[in-house]
Design an enzyme around this catalytic site. Structure first.
Site, short mmCIF file in Angstrom:
data_model
loop_
_atom_site.label_atom_id
_atom_site.label_comp_id
_atom_site.label_asym_id
_atom_site.label_seq_id
_atom_site.Cartn_x
_atom_site.Cartn_y
_atom_site.Cartn_z
N THR A 39 0.85 -1.19 0.00
CA THR A 39 0.00 0.00 0.00
C THR A 39 0.88 1.23 0.00
O THR A 39 1.02 1.91 -1.00
CB THR A 39 -1.00 0.06 1.17
OG1 THR A 39 -1.87 -1.06 1.10
CG2 THR A 39 -1.86 1.32 1.06
N TRP A 81 0.80 -9.87 2.89
CA TRP A 81 0.29 -9.17 1.72
C TRP A 81 1.13 -9.63 0.51
O TRP A 81 0.61 -10.19 -0.43
CB TRP A 81 0.42 -7.66 1.90
CG TRP A 81 -0.73 -6.95 2.55
CD1 TRP A 81 -1.55 -6.04 1.95
CD2 TRP A 81 -1.17 -7.03 3.91
NE1 TRP A 81 -2.47 -5.55 2.85
CE2 TRP A 81 -2.26 -6.14 4.06
CE3 TRP A 81 -0.75 -7.77 5.02
CZ2 TRP A 81 -2.93 -5.97 5.28
CZ3 TRP A 81 -1.41 -7.60 6.23
CH2 TRP A 81 -2.49 -6.72 6.35
N ASN A 101 -3.72 -11.87 2.63
CA ASN A 101 -4.58 -10.70 2.62
C ASN A 101 -5.14 -10.41 1.23
O ASN A 101 -4.39 -10.10 0.29
CB ASN A 101 -3.80 -9.49 3.12
CG ASN A 101 -4.65 -8.25 3.19
OD1 ASN A 101 -5.44 -8.09 4.12
ND2 ASN A 101 -4.51 -7.36 2.21
N GLU A 102 -6.47 -10.49 1.09
CA GLU A 102 -7.21 -10.00 -0.07
C GLU A 102 -6.72 -10.55 -1.41
O GLU A 102 -6.73 -9.83 -2.41
CB GLU A 102 -7.16 -8.47 -0.11
CG GLU A 102 -7.80 -7.81 1.10
CD GLU A 102 -7.77 -6.31 1.06
OE1 GLU A 102 -8.48 -5.68 1.85
OE2 GLU A 102 -7.01 -5.74 0.24
N GLU A 155 -10.14 -6.43 8.74
CA GLU A 155 -9.73 -5.10 8.28
C GLU A 155 -10.96 -4.30 7.88
O GLU A 155 -11.65 -4.65 6.94
CB GLU A 155 -8.76 -5.16 7.10
CG GLU A 155 -8.24 -3.79 6.68
CD GLU A 155 -7.25 -3.86 5.52
OE1 GLU A 155 -6.33 -4.69 5.57
OE2 GLU A 155 -7.43 -3.11 4.56
N ARG A 160 -33.69 3.45 29.36
CA ARG A 160 -33.87 2.94 30.73
C ARG A 160 -33.29 1.53 30.80
O ARG A 160 -33.67 0.66 30.02
CB ARG A 160 -35.34 2.94 31.13
CG ARG A 160 -35.58 2.53 32.59
CD ARG A 160 -37.03 2.72 32.97
NE ARG A 160 -37.29 2.30 34.34
CZ ARG A 160 -37.05 3.04 35.43
NH1 ARG A 160 -36.53 4.26 35.28
NH2 ARG A 160 -37.33 2.59 36.63
#
Length: 706
Positions: free
Chosen positions: A98, A140, A182-183, A268, A392
């Site tokens: 990223t 990743w 991941n993904e 995530e 309440r």
């Protein structure tokens, strides 16, 4: 009755009807929540953050003390700041994931080093602050040798195990859970392979979650767990991403998870908001994840923004900005107190109390968490409410009747303690204002942690001179020099090839199994406001290498793909020398990545020309491999000059980019260039620079905390 009314004055009749109408309205508007201590409920597996999925803390490691410890305390110390109970880290894999890349423990099949990078250090520091913190991880990217380029392989399972062995044997830490990847899709055989490999190597207690996807069919695999016994026995946890930002888990999936007796985790989610909106949205995210999707563990990407401002997602997701290590300055974002509303009022192993988690009639949500004993906490957000609401509560069946502390956040003040509430005969009523967050608890000890005298922000040191000689034991620095941010692949401190001291080298030998579209190795540092300056370095090429220095770098991608915008001077081992402008990806309107990335591309609406363009080139003699040469790239307005060994060899004119950071770059392709760099110097044009190095003064190693 008519006679009675005829005898009553009109004003009294009006008072009678008004009073009764108000009473009816009051009863209708009060929302009843009955909390029974023996009601049972799903196990609370924690809330927390991701560190990684990009080189999210590359600058944090360079902070001086005490600021470095203060930042970590604000995120991980119990009942102080965010006080998160769960941490998921990226298992570094050399490739961009990223914002940047983090160095792998195995650059090649026969290579192994458990000192590289700072992820080990982050895990140690977080766990030191909170021994109850749960640890999770997944990859990743991965080195290119893994599966000969195919991640879903026995190699990847063995690669994971090697990382876990280092975590256990060197750092004394145990992972609680691990993801497949991941993904990057679904692979049932890999889940089975990883489970059996973990079991065979003494990691049978680590829970395996899958498959950490974000798209609409992210949970389609759940139905197949009923058909495949080995798969069902391999995957302990049903996991996916973005139940808040994206699609919730359907009732059908939740029912299947219950039949399988497997929890649902959100590994995530994303809260890309600013200011108080980020704070309240984090609480809304946590509440809605459970109420709508039955999720019992939620981690958000990401924790500490130890990245340069030009890197993608450099501000909005993070709880703390740590982008100025040379000054010690850092900034706490409002987001941190959103985490605190959960983190300071709960622990992993509590339970979501049945009947205590509801949508509020007037807008907002409420979640109740119970300790294994009698304590309980109630977390409320009213983001979508238009008016005050009354709730309440009836407390019974063994829940504590102690006074509850009350902490509130709204647009004006964040995480502030209010007057406590003492239940009377097992009941109490709370009025909640719209667009507010409340945490109530029978537990004590919460605080709004802070530190006085945070240093002021200062510009990046200029001029800047780095000889790499200060890092006499590179491993205690994670092999990473201060202030460089590797965008892809790994630039490590190493011995000079001539054995005359230390230098920097791009060490990854082949293209990685990258998480996003690949390019070529480069690393950045400096100030995005720099305009006229020169950047130089001594460089050493191996056979087939090309090498360069970069300047006016002002963009490093949007998070999926990392082709920069800026200039670089490139030298090849055959003597070819070029000045090149890189204008980002070739087709700037191509919609790549997930829906989030595509939205960013659409918003940018960049009509400019992309790709690389050679502005000037020359063939030099007396350039060959296994020699040191000095490269210098100089910017003066629109004039760009190139020098080799202090002799000007090129001059071009280009006004596309007027400012930006400096950097180092190496050749790409399947086989990557692995050149050496030394004596990195950034200064004003023709300005002198004093020696020794200005770079590492006051820097602390990450593996020797003083």
């Amino acid at each position: 009755m008519k006679a009675i009314f005829n005898s009553v004055p009109l004003i009294l009749l009006l008072f009678f009807f008004k009073s009764n109408a108000q009473q009816i309205m009051y009863q209708d508007s009060v929302q009843m929540v009955k909390l029974k201590g023996n009601a049972g409920g799903k196990r609370f597996d924690g809330i927390g953050v991701v560190n990684g999925g990009g080189a999210t803390s590359v600058l944090l490691k360079d902070y001086p003390e005490p600021q470095r410890s203060q930042i970590l305390d604000l995120v991980y110390k119990p009942k102080f700041g965010a006080s998160v109970s769960a941490l998921l880290v990226e298992i570094p894999g050399d490739g961009n994931s990223t914002q940047g890349s983090m160095p792998s423990h195995m650059h090649t099949r026969n290579d192994l080093d458990y000192s590289r990078g700072y992820t080990w250090w982050i895990l140690q520091q977080a766990k030191k602050r909170n021994p109850d913190l749960t640890l999770d991880a997944t990859a990743w990217s991965a080195p290119g040798w893994v599966g000969n380029g195919n991640f879903w392989s026995q190699d990847a399972a063995d690669y994971y195990v090697k990382w876990l062995q280092g975590l256990r044997e060197v750092y004394g830490l145990e992972l609680d859970a691990i993801g497949c990847r991941n993904e990057k899709g679904v692979d049932y055989n890999f889940a089975k392979t990883l489970r059996s490999t973990l079991n065979a190597n003494g990691f049978e207690k680590i829970k395996l979650h899958g498959f950490d996807l974000w798209w609409k069919d992210k949970l389609d695999f759940v139905k197949d767990l009923f058909k495949d016994e080995q798969l069902r026995n391999s995957i302990d946890i049903i996991s996916a991403h973005t139940f808040y930002e994206g699609d919730a888990a359907s009732q059908q999936v939740q029912q299947m998870a219950q039949k399988l007796d497997k929890p649902i985790w959100n590994t995530e989610d994303h809260i890309y908001k600013k200011g108080y909106d980020c704070l309240i949205s984090i609480v809304e995210c946590f509440n809605r994840n459970f109420i709508q999707s039955g999720v019992t563990k939620i981690v958000n990407w990401y924790d500490i923004a130890g990245v340069y401002p030009i890197e993608p997602y450099s501000e909005d997701p993070a709880a703390i900005l740590a982008q100025w290590p040379w000054s010690g300055h850092y900034q706490v974002r409002e987001a941190l107190w959103g985490y605190a509303h959960y983190g300071q009022f709960s622990k992993v192993g509590w339970q979501y109390l049945n009947g205590g988690s509801v949508n509020l009639k007037g807008g907002g949500t409420l979640v109740t968490l119970k300790s294994p004993a009698k304590d309980y906490s109630i977390i409320i957000e009213t983001k979508n409410a238009k008016a005050p609401q009354q709730i309440r509560f009836e407390i019974s069946e063994g829940l504590s009747l102690k006074e509850l502390c009350v902490w509130r956040s709204n647009e004006k003040e964040h995480f502030v303690q209010q007057a406590g509430i003492k239940p009377a005969k097992g009941t109490f009523t709370l009025t909640v204002e719209p667009n507010s967050v409340y945490s109530l608890s029978t537990t004590k000890g919460q605080q709004k942690g802070s530190f006085a005298n945070i240093p002021d922000s200062k510009p990046f040191p200029f001029p800047y001179y780095e000889t790499f000689e200060e890092y006499s034991l590179p491993k205690i620095w994670g092999y990473l020099p201060r202030y460089t941010a590797d965008i892809v692949d790994t630039f490590e401190i190493t011995e000079r090839p001539d054995k005359k001291g230390k230098c920097l080298r791009q060490v990854v030998p082949e293209a990685t199994i990258s998480w996003g579209p690949d390019w070529r190795p480069y690393s950045i540092l400096g100030d995005a406001q720099w305009k006229d300056y020169e950047v130089s370095a001594d460089v050493y090429l191996n056979a087939g290498d090309n090498v360069g220095v970069m300047g006016r770098v002002n963009h490093v991608g949007t998070g999926y793909g990392f082709i920069p915008k800026g200039y670089y001077l490139q030298l090849e081992d055959n003597g070819k020398c070029s000045i090149i402008v890189s204008r980002g990806k070739e087709d700037k309107k191509e919609l790549t990545g997930d829906a989030e990335q595509q939205a960013i591309i659409k918003k940018q609406n960049d009509e400019s020309e992309g790709g690389e363009k050679v502005l000037g080139e020359i063939q030099l003699s007396n350039i060959s491999q296994s020699q040191w040469h000095n490269l210098k790239l100089q910017f003066e307005g629109s004039i760009i000059r190139a020098f080799v060994d202090e002799k000007q060899v090129l001059q071009v004119t280009d006004s596309l980019y007027s400012q930006g950071m400096a950097g180092l770059i190496a050749g790409g392709g399947k086989k990557l260039s692995t050149p050496f760099y030394d004596n990195l110097l950034i200064k004003g044009i023709n300005a002198p620079v004093s020696k020794p190095s200005l770079a590492a003064q006051g820097q602390l190693p990450i593996y020797i905390v003083r």
